[in-house]
Design a protein around this motif. Sequence first.
Motif, PDB file in Angstrom:
ATOM      1  N   GLU A  42       0.828  -1.215   0.000  1.00 60.23           N
ATOM      2  CA  GLU A  42       0.000   0.000   0.000  1.00 60.23           C
ATOM      3  C   GLU A  42       0.856   1.257   0.000  1.00 60.23           C
ATOM      4  O   GLU A  42       0.567   2.224  -0.706  1.00 60.23           O
ATOM      5  N   LEU A  43       1.935   1.258   0.763  1.00 56.78           N
ATOM      6  CA  LEU A  43       2.840   2.402   0.796  1.00 56.78           C
ATOM      7  C   LEU A  43       3.448   2.657  -0.578  1.00 56.78           C
ATOM      8  O   LEU A  43       3.536   3.802  -1.033  1.00 56.78           O
ATOM      9  N   LEU A  44       3.847   1.588  -1.252  1.00 56.40           N
ATOM     10  CA  LEU A  44       4.390   1.729  -2.601  1.00 56.40           C
ATOM     11  C   LEU A  44       3.327   2.234  -3.580  1.00 56.40           C
ATOM     12  O   LEU A  44       3.634   3.006  -4.495  1.00 56.40           O
ATOM     13  N   LEU A  45       2.086   1.821  -3.384  1.00 57.00           N
ATOM     14  CA  LEU A  45       1.002   2.318  -4.246  1.00 57.00           C
ATOM     15  C   LEU A  45       0.760   3.806  -4.032  1.00 57.00           C
ATOM     16  O   LEU A  45       0.481   4.539  -4.981  1.00 57.00           O
ATOM     17  N   LEU A  46       0.852   4.255  -2.794  1.00 57.09           N
ATOM     18  CA  LEU A  46       0.689   5.685  -2.530  1.00 57.09           C
ATOM     19  C   LEU A  46       1.827   6.480  -3.179  1.00 57.09           C
ATOM     20  O   LEU A  46       1.604   7.588  -3.685  1.00 57.09           O
ATOM     21  N   ILE A  74      -6.653   3.972  -8.523  1.00 47.79           N
ATOM     22  CA  ILE A  74      -7.518   4.205  -7.359  1.00 47.79           C
ATOM     23  C   ILE A  74      -8.047   2.878  -6.820  1.00 47.79           C
ATOM     24  O   ILE A  74      -8.082   2.654  -5.604  1.00 47.79           O
ATOM     25  N   ALA A  75      -8.453   1.990  -7.721  1.00 45.88           N
ATOM     26  CA  ALA A  75      -8.914   0.673  -7.274  1.00 45.88           C
ATOM     27  C   ALA A  75      -7.782  -0.090  -6.580  1.00 45.88           C
ATOM     28  O   ALA A  75      -8.006  -0.767  -5.568  1.00 45.88           O
ATOM     29  N   ALA A  76      -6.578   0.033  -7.107  1.00 46.19           N
ATOM     30  CA  ALA A  76      -5.433  -0.653  -6.508  1.00 46.19           C
ATOM     31  C   ALA A  76      -5.124  -0.104  -5.116  1.00 46.19           C
ATOM     32  O   ALA A  76      -4.742  -0.859  -4.218  1.00 46.19           O
ATOM     33  N   VAL A  77      -5.295   1.179  -4.926  1.00 44.04           N
ATOM     34  CA  VAL A  77      -5.054   1.774  -3.607  1.00 44.04           C
ATOM     35  C   VAL A  77      -6.116   1.303  -2.603  1.00 44.04           C
ATOM     36  O   VAL A  77      -5.822   1.110  -1.422  1.00 44.04           O
ATOM     37  N   LEU A  78      -7.332   1.095  -3.074  1.00 45.93           N
ATOM     38  CA  LEU A  78      -8.411   0.690  -2.174  1.00 45.93           C
ATOM     39  C   LEU A  78      -8.388  -0.801  -1.830  1.00 45.93           C
ATOM     40  O   LEU A  78      -8.875  -1.196  -0.763  1.00 45.93           O
ATOM     41  N   LEU A  79      -7.849  -1.638  -2.708  1.00 49.37           N
ATOM     42  CA  LEU A  79      -7.843  -3.089  -2.466  1.00 49.37           C
ATOM     43  C   LEU A  79      -7.123  -3.499  -1.178  1.00 49.37           C
ATOM     44  O   LEU A  79      -7.682  -4.291  -0.401  1.00 49.37           O
ATOM     45  N   GLY A  82      -9.275  -2.752   1.881  1.00 49.16           N
ATOM     46  CA  GLY A  82     -10.349  -3.723   2.052  1.00 49.16           C
ATOM     47  C   GLY A  82      -9.843  -5.065   2.562  1.00 49.16           C
ATOM     48  O   GLY A  82     -10.467  -5.694   3.426  1.00 49.16           O
ATOM     49  N   GLY A  83      -8.726  -5.521   2.027  1.00 48.05           N
ATOM     50  CA  GLY A  83      -8.158  -6.794   2.469  1.00 48.05           C
ATOM     51  C   GLY A  83      -7.718  -6.759   3.928  1.00 48.05           C
ATOM     52  O   GLY A  83      -7.950  -7.714   4.678  1.00 48.05           O
ATOM     53  N   ILE A  84      -7.098  -5.662   4.329  1.00 48.52           N
ATOM     54  CA  ILE A  84      -6.656  -5.540   5.720  1.00 48.52           C
ATOM     55  C   ILE A  84      -7.858  -5.428   6.646  1.00 48.52           C
ATOM     56  O   ILE A  84      -7.876  -6.022   7.732  1.00 48.52           O
ATOM     57  N   ALA A  85      -8.889  -4.686   6.226  1.00 46.99           N
ATOM     58  CA  ALA A  85     -10.102  -4.591   7.041  1.00 46.99           C
ATOM     59  C   ALA A  85     -10.724  -5.977   7.227  1.00 46.99           C
ATOM     60  O   ALA A  85     -11.149  -6.334   8.325  1.00 46.99           O
ATOM     61  N   TRP A  86     -10.757  -6.754   6.150  1.00 40.37           N
ATOM     62  CA  TRP A  86     -11.286  -8.118   6.230  1.00 40.37           C
ATOM     63  C   TRP A  86     -10.468  -8.939   7.229  1.00 40.37           C
ATOM     64  O   TRP A  86     -11.012  -9.660   8.068  1.00 40.37           O
ATOM     65  N   ALA A  87      -9.153  -8.835   7.136  1.00 38.13           N
ATOM     66  CA  ALA A  87      -8.281  -9.620   8.005  1.00 38.13           C
ATOM     67  C   ALA A  87      -8.429  -9.209   9.470  1.00 38.13           C
ATOM     68  O   ALA A  87      -8.305 -10.054  10.366  1.00 38.13           O
ATOM     69  N   LEU A  88      -8.707  -7.947   9.724  1.00 39.69           N
ATOM     70  CA  LEU A  88      -8.863  -7.506  11.104  1.00 39.69           C
ATOM     71  C   LEU A  88     -10.240  -7.861  11.666  1.00 39.69           C
ATOM     72  O   LEU A  88     -10.380  -8.055  12.873  1.00 39.69           O
ATOM     73  N   LEU A  89     -11.236  -7.935  10.793  1.00 39.58           N
ATOM     74  CA  LEU A  89     -12.580  -8.271  11.259  1.00 39.58           C
ATOM     75  C   LEU A  89     -12.769  -9.776  11.422  1.00 39.58           C
ATOM     76  O   LEU A  89     -13.426 -10.226  12.360  1.00 39.58           O
ATOM     77  N   GLU A  90     -12.242 -10.549  10.505  1.00 38.06           N
ATOM     78  CA  GLU A  90     -12.363 -12.002  10.574  1.00 38.06           C
ATOM     79  C   GLU A  90     -10.961 -12.579  10.725  1.00 38.06           C
ATOM     80  O   GLU A  90     -10.211 -12.672   9.751  1.00 38.06           O
ATOM     81  N   ARG A  91     -10.607 -12.973  11.904  1.00 44.82           N
ATOM     82  CA  ARG A  91      -9.243 -13.387  12.212  1.00 44.82           C
ATOM     83  C   ARG A  91      -9.016 -14.879  11.949  1.00 44.82           C
ATOM     84  O   ARG A  91      -8.438 -15.573  12.760  1.00 44.82           O
ATOM     85  N   GLY A  92      -9.444 -15.372  10.806  1.00 43.39           N
ATOM     86  CA  GLY A  92      -9.262 -16.780  10.464  1.00 43.39           C
ATOM     87  C   GLY A  92      -8.144 -16.967   9.459  1.00 43.39           C
ATOM     88  O   GLY A  92      -7.585 -16.017   8.913  1.00 43.39           O
ATOM     89  N   ARG A  93      -7.821 -18.232   9.202  1.00 38.81           N
ATOM     90  CA  ARG A  93      -6.741 -18.534   8.266  1.00 38.81           C
ATOM     91  C   ARG A  93      -7.079 -18.082   6.858  1.00 38.81           C
ATOM     92  O   ARG A  93      -6.203 -17.728   6.082  1.00 38.81           O
ATOM     93  N   TRP A  94      -8.369 -18.070   6.506  1.00 41.02           N
ATOM     94  CA  TRP A  94      -8.744 -17.676   5.150  1.00 41.02           C
ATOM     95  C   TRP A  94      -8.584 -16.177   4.937  1.00 41.02           C
ATOM     96  O   TRP A  94      -8.449 -15.717   3.806  1.00 41.02           O
ATOM     97  N   SER A 105      -3.269  -9.936  -6.973  1.00 37.09           N
ATOM     98  CA  SER A 105      -4.119  -9.121  -7.853  1.00 37.09           C
ATOM     99  C   SER A 105      -3.487  -7.758  -8.100  1.00 37.09           C
ATOM    100  O   SER A 105      -3.546  -7.231  -9.222  1.00 37.09           O
ATOM    101  N   LEU A 106      -2.886  -7.195  -7.081  1.00 38.87           N
ATOM    102  CA  LEU A 106      -2.224  -5.894  -7.237  1.00 38.87           C
ATOM    103  C   LEU A 106      -1.031  -5.988  -8.177  1.00 38.87           C
ATOM    104  O   LEU A 106      -0.779  -5.056  -8.952  1.00 38.87           O
TER     105      LEU A 106
END
Length: 122
Positions: A42-46, A74-79, A82-94, A105-106
Amino acid sequence: MILWFTIVQIAVACAAGLFCLIAGLIGRRPSDYTVGSLLLVELLLLAQVVIGIVAPLTGNPPTGDLLEFWVYLIAAVLLPIGGIAWALLERGRWSTVVLGVVAISLAIMLWRMQVIWTVQVA
């Protein structure tokens, strides 16, 4: 876009993606390392956003569609967000696997942005 910087971004995104995919598939939950690897991408994308703004002003305009480039960027910056938010909300292996898929994908999106910037003729 700058070719060497794009190659660095793609290499980092692929490394982060493989790391997260392997960690997720062996059963690891999201950790500071997996989330941190995506934060590095993400830092490199910014930084790429800044390059995308400055490059045309310094004589390096895109040869492809500028709107398509910016939509990809812009989509690449947002991905990762979203992925980190998912990982913080659902703390599973998936969630770790999702981080890996986002990073891979990036890498693909970055290559497409490079093609839009340099190869196509408007």
